[in-house]
Design an enzyme around this catalytic site. Sequence first.
Site, short mmCIF file in Angstrom:
data_model
loop_
_atom_site.label_atom_id
_atom_site.label_comp_id
_atom_site.label_asym_id
_atom_site.label_seq_id
_atom_site.Cartn_x
_atom_site.Cartn_y
_atom_site.Cartn_z
N ALA A 7 0.80 -1.27 -0.41
CA ALA A 7 -0.18 0.11 -0.37
C ALA A 7 0.65 0.69 0.08
CB ALA A 7 -0.68 -0.25 0.93
N GLY A 9 2.08 2.85 -2.53
CA GLY A 9 1.57 4.27 -3.51
C GLY A 9 1.95 5.18 -3.09
N ARG A 13 -2.48 9.38 -9.33
CA ARG A 13 -3.56 9.61 -9.94
C ARG A 13 -4.90 10.11 -9.30
NH1 ARG A 13 -3.06 4.68 -13.27
NH2 ARG A 13 -2.42 3.85 -11.98
N GLN A 70 8.43 1.21 3.15
CA GLN A 70 9.42 1.58 1.67
C GLN A 70 9.91 3.47 1.49
OE1 GLN A 70 7.15 1.09 -1.58
NE2 GLN A 70 9.23 0.20 -2.67
N GLU A 148 4.81 -6.68 -18.04
CA GLU A 148 3.99 -5.20 -17.25
C GLU A 148 3.11 -4.58 -18.44
OE1 GLU A 148 2.64 -4.62 -14.03
OE2 GLU A 148 3.87 -6.01 -13.54
N ASN A 163 -2.97 -10.02 -15.56
CA ASN A 163 -2.78 -10.97 -13.51
C ASN A 163 -2.36 -9.56 -12.76
OD1 ASN A 163 -1.16 -11.14 -11.61
ND2 ASN A 163 0.84 -9.63 -11.80
N ASN A 218 -6.94 3.47 -8.28
CA ASN A 218 -6.11 4.61 -8.93
C ASN A 218 -6.35 5.72 -9.47
OD1 ASN A 218 -3.46 2.13 -8.47
ND2 ASN A 218 -4.43 1.49 -10.08
N TYR A 377 -31.18 26.26 26.33
CA TYR A 377 -29.41 26.92 26.23
C TYR A 377 -29.85 28.35 26.72
CZ TYR A 377 -25.77 28.81 24.93
OH TYR A 377 -23.96 29.41 25.24
N ALA A 413 -52.89 26.65 25.26
CA ALA A 413 -51.86 27.56 23.99
C ALA A 413 -51.05 29.01 23.99
CB ALA A 413 -53.47 27.45 22.94
#
Length: 446
Positions: A7, A9, A13, A70, A148, A163, A218, A377, A413
């Site tokens: 993961a 990357g 894009r 990485q 690829e 693939n 992507n 409030y 009322a």
Amino acid sequence: MEAVILAAGLGTRMRSSLAKVLHPVAGRPLIDYSLALCRELGVEQPVVVLNPHQAEVAAHVEGRCEVVWQREQRGTGHALQQVPAERLGGKRVITLYGDMPLISAEWVREVIAAQEGAAAALIAIDHGPPSYGRIIRNADGTLDTIVEAKDLTPDQQSIHETNMGVYCFDGDRLVEALPRLSDDNVAREFYLTEIFRWLRPVRVIKKEAHHGETIGVNTRRELADAERWMQRALQGRLMDAGVTFVAPDTCFVEAGVEIGQDSVIEPFTILRGATSIGAGCRIGPHVDVADSAIGDNCAVQHSWLRGCTVGAGSDCGPFSKLRPGTEVGERVHVGSFAELVRTRVGPESAVPHFAYLGDAVIGARVNIAAGTITANYDGEKKNPTVIEDDVFVGVDTMLRAPVRLGRGSRTGAGSVVTKDVPPGATAVGVPARVIKRSQSEGGSSK
């Protein structure tokens, strides 16, 4: 068995400041689907490979995996090389990508089974996405190599077997082969697919994708494609369990939403987060619910619910807003243009229309007439309003909290109630005065 999720990357894009694998599909970040798949396969603490720019991803997955960094973006093979050999050796190693949310555990189990006794196994797809690498076979049908997409020759571009990128390796063989990867290619990257040059035998599982399993996200367009397929899958499972979606393509259901049998989901309904809906309900049209529990035989239409509960047999809407902390009891009617927040409504009570109830506790069999407001409030803090059982609140009553209406009391009322009203009494006016007390209190009419 070990699992590695690639993961790292950069996701350029996506054109986003948010890391790609944190973009949601059906309400969950992409990476969560890969982690959930690993758990389903029996790997509780997989390895996730990230890049140094993904600190927010590391924080998101903390405690659910081991993060490996990485530090240079040099390809998928280089990413796997960052995993310590001791995590891979002596095991069967599954590799997945963090941006493929629709892969099924069933498919991965087939790959694991096929790898038994082989160096590796992988999935091939007929007519997969053109951006995926191509499967090159020998004359006897065995795997020769994987090329690829960016490195394809003109002849290879006509090959339709692609693939998918889901692999199972013999860990010892994988550790031996990883150092042999090179970056002798167009992209100058270390491709993981090159590793199959040194692994034999490799078994290829041929699959046909019909339900979006091959989508790798992507781009924003691919994210939208994944969402469409995920909605079909989630709603399909609910329909198989006895739920009716009148117009599925107009609805949105997040992963984890539960709906009971014989419930009907009308068009333009959005169900998010930890939402559960009971049996025999009718939800919609135009309903947005998040993190809420709706009981059996309820009806909700044209309404917005967040972090609330609705008891069995109750109805809500049109144009109601139930905010967090609201608890609606059984057989309660919450009608048009009513807003409730941090409010508990007892069974068989009614808030028919044009009311705001905040920080209120409403008893059983109470009628809240049109225009009623709890002024909760005071400029510094929120104050409670308590309305006991069998109270009748008149039209346009304002209740200045903190205040209590006793059991069986009534307001006239247009009253502005600033003081507690005793049980059985009637209060009217601005400010409201008690004009009638119950005989049980020994009071008399004024």
